[in-house]
Design an enzyme around this catalytic site. Structure first.
Site, PDB file in Angstrom:
ATOM      1  N   TYR A 242       1.898  -7.620  16.262  1.00  0.00           N
ATOM      2  CA  TYR A 242       2.313  -6.523  15.499  1.00  0.00           C
ATOM      3  C   TYR A 242       2.818  -5.370  16.228  1.00  0.00           C
ATOM      4  O   TYR A 242       4.156  -4.756  15.888  1.00  0.00           O
ATOM      5  CB  TYR A 242       1.126  -5.801  14.489  1.00  0.00           C
ATOM      6  CG  TYR A 242       1.267  -5.020  13.630  1.00  0.00           C
ATOM      7  CD1 TYR A 242       2.521  -4.983  12.530  1.00  0.00           C
ATOM      8  CD2 TYR A 242       0.687  -3.637  13.787  1.00  0.00           C
ATOM      9  CE1 TYR A 242       2.342  -3.943  11.810  1.00  0.00           C
ATOM     10  CE2 TYR A 242       0.849  -2.647  12.842  1.00  0.00           C
ATOM     11  CZ  TYR A 242       1.644  -2.762  11.943  1.00  0.00           C
ATOM     12  OH  TYR A 242       1.734  -1.752  10.855  1.00  0.00           O
TER      13      TYR A 242
ATOM     14  N   GLN B 286       0.799  -1.178   0.062  1.00  0.00           N
ATOM     15  CA  GLN B 286      -0.038   0.034   0.021  1.00  0.00           C
ATOM     16  C   GLN B 286       0.872   1.287  -0.071  1.00  0.00           C
ATOM     17  O   GLN B 286       0.684   2.266  -0.622  1.00  0.00           O
ATOM     18  CB  GLN B 286      -0.999  -0.188   1.227  1.00  0.00           C
ATOM     19  CG  GLN B 286      -1.946   0.757   1.181  1.00  0.00           C
ATOM     20  CD  GLN B 286      -2.794   1.345   2.447  1.00  0.00           C
ATOM     21  OE1 GLN B 286      -2.288   0.793   3.640  1.00  0.00           O
ATOM     22  NE2 GLN B 286      -3.852   1.942   2.448  1.00  0.00           N
TER      23      GLN B 286
ATOM     24  N   ILE C  69       9.106  -9.298  -2.073  1.00  0.00           N
ATOM     25  CA  ILE C  69       9.210 -10.855  -2.145  1.00  0.00           C
ATOM     26  C   ILE C  69       8.583 -11.433  -3.226  1.00  0.00           C
ATOM     27  O   ILE C  69       8.919 -12.587  -3.823  1.00  0.00           O
ATOM     28  CB  ILE C  69       8.552 -11.315  -0.736  1.00  0.00           C
ATOM     29  CG1 ILE C  69       9.003 -12.614  -0.658  1.00  0.00           C
ATOM     30  CG2 ILE C  69       7.115 -11.135  -0.570  1.00  0.00           C
ATOM     31  CD1 ILE C  69       8.792 -13.311   0.558  1.00  0.00           C
TER      32      ILE C  69
HETATM   33  P1  NAD Z   1       1.414  -3.866   2.747  1.00  0.00           P
HETATM   34  O1  NAD Z   1       1.124  -5.159   3.492  1.00  0.00           O
HETATM   35  O2  NAD Z   1       0.669  -3.322   1.872  1.00  0.00           O
HETATM   36  O3  NAD Z   1       3.031  -4.256   1.841  1.00  0.00           O
HETATM   37  C1  NAD Z   1       4.007  -5.014   2.594  1.00  0.00           C
HETATM   38  C2  NAD Z   1       4.565  -5.537   1.188  1.00  0.00           C
HETATM   39  O4  NAD Z   1       5.676  -6.241   1.715  1.00  0.00           O
HETATM   40  C3  NAD Z   1       3.860  -6.248   0.400  1.00  0.00           C
HETATM   41  O5  NAD Z   1       4.020  -6.016  -1.179  1.00  0.00           O
HETATM   42  C4  NAD Z   1       4.483  -7.868   0.513  1.00  0.00           C
HETATM   43  O6  NAD Z   1       4.530  -8.515  -0.607  1.00  0.00           O
HETATM   44  C5  NAD Z   1       6.267  -7.296   1.011  1.00  0.00           C
HETATM   45  N1  NAD Z   1       6.823  -8.340   1.875  1.00  0.00           N
HETATM   46  C6  NAD Z   1       6.073  -9.158   2.934  1.00  0.00           C
HETATM   47  N2  NAD Z   1       7.019 -10.293   3.304  1.00  0.00           N
HETATM   48  C7  NAD Z   1       8.195  -9.844   2.677  1.00  0.00           C
HETATM   49  C8  NAD Z   1       9.315 -10.235   2.842  1.00  0.00           C
HETATM   50  N3  NAD Z   1       9.887 -11.276   3.550  1.00  0.00           N
HETATM   51  N4  NAD Z   1      10.388  -9.481   1.870  1.00  0.00           N
HETATM   52  C9  NAD Z   1      10.185  -8.601   1.179  1.00  0.00           C
HETATM   53  N5  NAD Z   1       9.016  -8.052   0.704  1.00  0.00           N
HETATM   54  C10 NAD Z   1       8.084  -8.750   1.816  1.00  0.00           C
HETATM   55  O7  NAD Z   1       2.088  -3.031   3.931  1.00  0.00           O
HETATM   56  P2  NAD Z   1       1.948  -1.275   3.860  1.00  0.00           P
HETATM   57  O8  NAD Z   1       0.733  -0.727   4.267  1.00  0.00           O
HETATM   58  O9  NAD Z   1       2.521  -0.781   2.629  1.00  0.00           O
HETATM   59  O10 NAD Z   1       3.068  -1.078   5.000  1.00  0.00           O
HETATM   60  C11 NAD Z   1       4.516  -0.783   4.831  1.00  0.00           C
HETATM   61  C12 NAD Z   1       4.963  -0.869   6.193  1.00  0.00           C
HETATM   62  O11 NAD Z   1       4.321   0.359   6.953  1.00  0.00           O
HETATM   63  C13 NAD Z   1       4.892  -1.726   7.243  1.00  0.00           C
HETATM   64  O12 NAD Z   1       5.932  -1.599   8.164  1.00  0.00           O
HETATM   65  C14 NAD Z   1       3.653  -1.216   8.090  1.00  0.00           C
HETATM   66  O13 NAD Z   1       3.921  -1.962   9.496  1.00  0.00           O
HETATM   67  C15 NAD Z   1       3.983   0.158   8.257  1.00  0.00           C
HETATM   68  N6  NAD Z   1       2.416   0.911   8.389  1.00  0.00           N
HETATM   69  C16 NAD Z   1       1.587   0.737   7.654  1.00  0.00           C
HETATM   70  C17 NAD Z   1       0.298   1.383   7.905  1.00  0.00           C
HETATM   71  C18 NAD Z   1      -0.899   1.671   6.999  1.00  0.00           C
HETATM   72  O14 NAD Z   1      -1.927   1.852   7.284  1.00  0.00           O
HETATM   73  N7  NAD Z   1      -0.542   0.953   5.872  1.00  0.00           N
HETATM   74  C19 NAD Z   1       0.152   1.922   9.251  1.00  0.00           C
HETATM   75  C20 NAD Z   1       1.618   2.302   9.988  1.00  0.00           C
HETATM   76  C21 NAD Z   1       2.549   1.598   9.780  1.00  0.00           C
HETATM   77  C1  AKB Z   2      -2.842  -1.706  10.639  1.00  0.00           C
HETATM   78  O1  AKB Z   2      -3.994  -1.706  10.949  1.00  0.00           O
HETATM   79  O2  AKB Z   2      -2.282  -2.831  10.955  1.00  0.00           O
HETATM   80  C2  AKB Z   2      -2.082  -0.645  10.112  1.00  0.00           C
HETATM   81  C3  AKB Z   2      -1.230   0.061  11.244  1.00  0.00           C
HETATM   82  C4  AKB Z   2      -1.986   1.148  11.955  1.00  0.00           C
HETATM   83  O3  AKB Z   2      -0.180  -0.141  11.467  1.00  0.00           O
HETATM   84  N1  AKB Z   2      -2.746   0.182   9.307  1.00  0.00           N
END
Ligand code: NAD
Ligand code: AKB
Length: 322
Positions: free
Chosen positions: A142, A12, A35
């Protein structure tokens, strides 16, 4: 000019961050990795793309060396609901991957951005206007990985002088790539379903207040904290950032300004509700504002207008925008 590698770039955040970083620093200077190799063409086709499991340290170091990388945006992780369904795998990917990234960055002297989350807080944390420095005893796997990550980033900076930085993202709302297994995903789904069906069944209960943020602000924060003058930074990582604290009814009311017939129902998922109930209602981002000039551009109404317009165009259903 920076030379950047992004892990988890097809998710995302990564799918929009990769495009923004390439626009800013040049397409050839931003190596997107994941990945998996199937993802948006805007990432896989607009600059270098490599398949990489972040737990594979040798492969990561080889890419860092081949592309002369100086900055890593480490996004690969399992999010809250997915992590709770498989805590052992979540620890393996979230902590194993982070460890590998930090070790490869230490060897090559790279700066590292790692996002933390509002999930790094727990039931013992003050829930309203949560301070930057406060109690962090999360109850989800998490959240446990997020606090551990924050501590590791601080450790690598103090012990090895690595330039490690990060922010605590709220729930992120975007209209490009769907979210990947989080507790705040309802706040994205609600817009898709509003455009498709003018109704939504929400898996969190009425009155569940959580911090949310529109993706353009999240991208601005990820780039802003990495470009911040290090001399001004007292905190190195895990800055609270905020733009809106909302519950499902607030988003529904904002949608109704454009689609008056929109209806909201509830079908609560106890697992995600329990996770949401352990997180803050709203967080205080004054430290990020003071140390590196953080300021969001979008509130609920502006975000809602943008989401409905973009999704209406893409899904072929015209949202009624007044
Ligand atoms: P996401 O789940 O949309 O994307 C994660 C990506 O990581 C995926 O494309 C997946 O294929 C890849 N992935 C999974 N395991 C892997 C591995 N072993 N090696 C390489 N790639 C791998 O997550 P996101 O929403 O883009 O979040 C990215 C980061 O931001 C994360 O650390 C998440 O905790 C943090 N975060 C996201 C949000 C949110 O609302 N989206 C909020 C707070 C924090
Ligand atoms: C989740 O809901 O896991 C994420 C976050 C707030 O880290 N969107």
């Amino acid at each position: 000019m920076k030379r950047i590698l992004i892990t988890g770039s097809l998710g995302q955040i990564g799918s929009e961050l990769a495009v923004a970083l390439r626009a800013r620093y040049g397409a050839d200077n931003v190596v997107a990795t994941d990945i998996r190799s199937q993802g948006p063409e805007s990432v896989t086709g607009s600059g270098p793309f490599e398949k990489l499991d972040t737990r594979d340290g040798e492969a990561l170091s080889a890419l860092i060396s081949r592309y002369r990388i100086d900055t890593v945006y480490h996004l690969a992780a399992l999010l809250s609901a997915t992590a709770e369904a498989n805590p052992q795998k979540a620890w393996d990917i979230n902590m194993g991957g982070l460890w590998t990234v930090l070790e490869a960055a230490r060897a090559a002297g790279c700066a590292v951005f790692v996002p933390s989350s509002i999930a790094a807080f727990g039931p013992g944390t003050p829930r309203d206007n949560t301070p930057q420095d406060t109690i962090q005893r999360p109850t989800s796997m998490y959240g446990v990985t997020k606090v551990s990550g924050e501590l590791l980033l601080d450790y690598y900076h103090l012990r090895f002088g690595l330039d490690t930085r990060g922010v605590r993202f709220p729930g992120l709302i975007s209209n490009m790539t769907p979210p990947g297994g989080g507790t705040t995903d309802y706040a994205v789904d609600i817009y898709y379903e509003a455009v498709r069906h003018d109704s939504y069944s929400c898996f969190l209960s009425a009155g569940t207040y959580l911090d949310m943020m529109y993706m353009p602000d999240a991208i601005k924060a990820a780039i802003g904290v990495m470009e911040a003058d290090p001399a001004r930074l007292v905190h190195r990582n895990a800055f609270n950032i905020a733009s809106m604290s909302v519950c499902p009814e607030d988003i529904a009311a904002a949608i109704r300004k454009f689609q008056p017939n929109f209806s909201l129902r509830y079908d609560v998922d106890p697992v995600r509700q329990a996770i949401a109930d352990s997180w803050p209602h709203s967080i205080d981002d004054s430290v990020a504002r003071a140390e590196w000039g953080w300021k969001p551009d979008f509130g609920l109404e502006a975000m809602t207008r943008d989401m409905l317009t973009a999704l209406g165009k893409r899904l072929g259903t015209k949202a009624v925008l007044s």
